[in-house]
Design an enzyme around this catalytic site. Structure first.
Site, PDB file in Angstrom:
ATOM      1  N   GLN A 293      -3.598   4.366   4.855  1.00 41.33           N
ATOM      2  CA  GLN A 293      -4.729   3.914   5.652  1.00 41.33           C
ATOM      3  C   GLN A 293      -5.847   4.947   5.585  1.00 41.33           C
ATOM      4  O   GLN A 293      -5.587   6.156   5.607  1.00 41.33           O
ATOM      5  CB  GLN A 293      -4.304   3.686   7.105  1.00 41.33           C
ATOM      6  CG  GLN A 293      -3.271   2.602   7.273  1.00 41.33           C
ATOM      7  CD  GLN A 293      -3.803   1.206   6.936  1.00 41.33           C
ATOM      8  OE1 GLN A 293      -4.981   1.015   6.715  1.00 41.33           O
ATOM      9  NE2 GLN A 293      -2.914   0.232   6.907  1.00 41.33           N
ATOM     10  N   ASN A 327       4.942   4.069   6.845  1.00 51.41           N
ATOM     11  CA  ASN A 327       3.997   4.356   7.918  1.00 51.41           C
ATOM     12  C   ASN A 327       4.467   3.810   9.268  1.00 51.41           C
ATOM     13  O   ASN A 327       4.322   4.465  10.299  1.00 51.41           O
ATOM     14  CB  ASN A 327       2.629   3.776   7.556  1.00 51.41           C
ATOM     15  CG  ASN A 327       1.553   4.125   8.559  1.00 51.41           C
ATOM     16  OD1 ASN A 327       1.300   5.288   8.835  1.00 51.41           O
ATOM     17  ND2 ASN A 327       0.895   3.103   9.100  1.00 51.41           N
ATOM     18  N   ASP A 370      10.536  -8.597  -4.150  1.00 51.72           N
ATOM     19  CA  ASP A 370       9.415  -9.520  -4.182  1.00 51.72           C
ATOM     20  C   ASP A 370       9.524 -10.430  -2.962  1.00 51.72           C
ATOM     21  O   ASP A 370      10.411 -11.276  -2.878  1.00 51.72           O
ATOM     22  CB  ASP A 370       9.448 -10.345  -5.468  1.00 51.72           C
ATOM     23  CG  ASP A 370       8.245 -11.282  -5.590  1.00 51.72           C
ATOM     24  OD1 ASP A 370       7.463 -11.394  -4.617  1.00 51.72           O
ATOM     25  OD2 ASP A 370       8.085 -11.893  -6.661  1.00 51.72           O
ATOM     26  N   CYS A 417      -5.196  -7.072   8.094  1.00 57.95           N
ATOM     27  CA  CYS A 417      -6.492  -6.561   7.639  1.00 57.95           C
ATOM     28  C   CYS A 417      -7.443  -7.699   7.297  1.00 57.95           C
ATOM     29  O   CYS A 417      -8.506  -7.471   6.716  1.00 57.95           O
ATOM     30  CB  CYS A 417      -6.316  -5.633   6.443  1.00 57.95           C
ATOM     31  SG  CYS A 417      -5.529  -6.399   5.008  1.00 57.95           S
TER      32      CYS A 417
END
Length: 460
Positions: A293, A327, A370, A417
């Site tokens: 980030q 994170n 995936d 986002c």
């Protein structure tokens, strides 16, 4: 207010609509989804850069389309109360940030409005509780960036003058580069190096084969990655190494693909930067080309909020999808009984495992998979999960949602986002039996139209 620099309309292309030669006067009615001012001229919407609702302006057309037109501000005749003086002299052209003319408090209010509007209009879901916005410093926050480099070739017969250098970010809605002399959103330790870097690029023998510089700043060190398409000369190697030594900035060269990247200076030591999450007694290490980030202050706040909202218990299993280098996974592991982090990029999964080991965390497993494919049959999913955290890319997580709800988690926290794909996915989760409980925005990218948000879902 003084007039903006004159906009020169490009030569008309075949089939392109004729643009009016003179500036047009208009009243700005509201904001577009990307926080441009919207006027109506002869009943047709016009999106105008740098204009604010409530203002009367003069603008020039930059494009005319079937359903809407676009324009560029020339002069503000009647300014809005929310207007402020931009710090950056490149605000009219640079696409790195586009809202410095709008007060930061109003920026975040408008981003919240966009989120709630998208959830209602696209997802057809209401928000019972709106979380308070997460905000921080609106300047000097950007720890990751890409600075483009272009050399304007000298025309034949042009004499001995050196070719010009364009050193900067992409223009608004364009692939063209804007030449910059300063940047106020870039981390200050790197921003102060812009004049020296411009000079270093201009004086390099191989400058015509430079494409860009990747910027990465950690808590204790900063790094640059120079992408070049031909080997550097001995003189250039010496120049760039000396810059690194003098500035203390770690310097990497990337002559080809990512695997070709290697550090020029310092010559020894771990090729990592780091950032800390003090609340969880963690330090996460990353390579300068890894995804992290860009705003570490807001990231710390987001991690704290996400963990609090998910509220993992010592007896619970938690799934972190699109986990990156850990994170969220590692902070969750400080609270939960067992955490599984799943990521599609193997390099990030490897980095996450490094971070878990370096921080002494043993109740976490990282998997490369995936997520567009069936996940229920994997060994790591067989035991099920009590709670799930999602942090997908801009495209969202719609493909994985049907598989996810089959795991029957008690709570889903979704970090987004892109409010439009969050809204779409919120609608899909509602159809799959999960109700939106809370949502709010976080100002990860001040002075841009980018909207970062978080939402909580629970079974109906």
């Amino acid at each position: 207010m003084a007039k903006k620099p004159r906009f020169f309309k490009p030569a008309k292309k075949s089939g392109q609509r004729q643009l009016p030669a003179k500036p047009i006067e208009a009243e700005i009615l509201n904001f577009s989804h990307d926080l441009r001012g919207v006027a109506r001229v002869e009943g047709k919407p016009v999106f105008i850069d740098n204009a604010l609702p409530g203002e009367r302006v003069r603008f020039r057309y930059t494009d005319r389309r079937t359903r809407f037109d676009e324009g560029r501000l020339v002069e503000v005749l009647e300014p809005a109360d929310a207007r402020c003086e931009p710090r950056c002299p490149h605000i009219d052209t640079c696409g790195g940030c586009s809202l410095q003319h709008l007060q930061p408090a109003v920026q975040i209010t408008e981003k919240e409005r966009i989120l709630l509007d998208q959830l209602s209009r696209i997802g057809e879901v209401a928000v019972p509780e709106v979380l308070s916005p997460l905000t921080g410093n609106s300047f000097g926050y950007r720890r990751k960036a890409r600075i483009g480099i272009r050399v304007q070739r000298q025309k034949k017969g042009g004499g001995a003058a050196k070719p010009g250098i364009t050193f900067g970010f992409r223009a608004k809605r364009s692939n063209e580069l804007v030449d910059i002399r300063e940047c106020h959103v870039l981390d200050s330790a790197m921003a102060k190096q812009i004049p020296a870097l411009r000079q270093l690029v201009a004086s390099s023998e191989g400058r015509g084969h430079f494409t860009h510089l990747e910027v990465a700043v950690g808590d204790d060190a900063a790094a640059l990655v120079l992408r070049h398409t031909r080997p550097l000369s001995d003189n250039d190697l010496q120049r760039w190494r000396q810059f690194a030594v003098d500035s203390g900035i770690h310097l990497y060269l990337q002559p080809g693909d990512i695997e070709s990247t290697h550090r020029l200076w310092p010559e020894s030591g771990d090729e990592r930067l780091g950032y800390r999450l003090p609340e969880f007694d963690l330090e996460l290490r990353f390579h300068p080309l890894d995804f992290v980030q860009v705003n570490f202050d807001i990231n710390r706040q987001i991690v704290s909020r996400a963990v609090a909202l998910l509220d993992p218990q010592p007896t619970e299993r938690v799934l972190d999808l699109f986990c990156g280098l850990g994170n969220f996974t590692l902070p969750l592991a400080r609270r939960a009984g067992q955490v599984v982090g799943v990521e599609g990029e193997g390099a990030l999964t490897a980095r996450a495992e490094e971070n878990a080991a370096a921080n002494g965390i043993g109740n976490v497993e990282f998997v490369t998979a995936d997520l567009a494919e069936e996940i229920g049959d994997h060994r790591w999913a067989a035991q099920g999960f009590d709670k799930v955290l999602l942090d997908p890319p801009r495209a969202g997580a719609v493909e994985v949602l049907p598989q996810l709800v089959r795991l029957q988690p008690q709570r889903i926290v979704y970090v987004s986002c892109n409010p439009s794909t969050l809204a779409r996915d919120a609608g899909e989760l509602a159809r799959l039996g999960y109700r939106l409980q809370k949502a709010g925005v976080m100002d990860m990218f001040p002075h841009t139209a980018h909207v970062e948000s978080i939402a909580v879902f629970e079974p109906v």
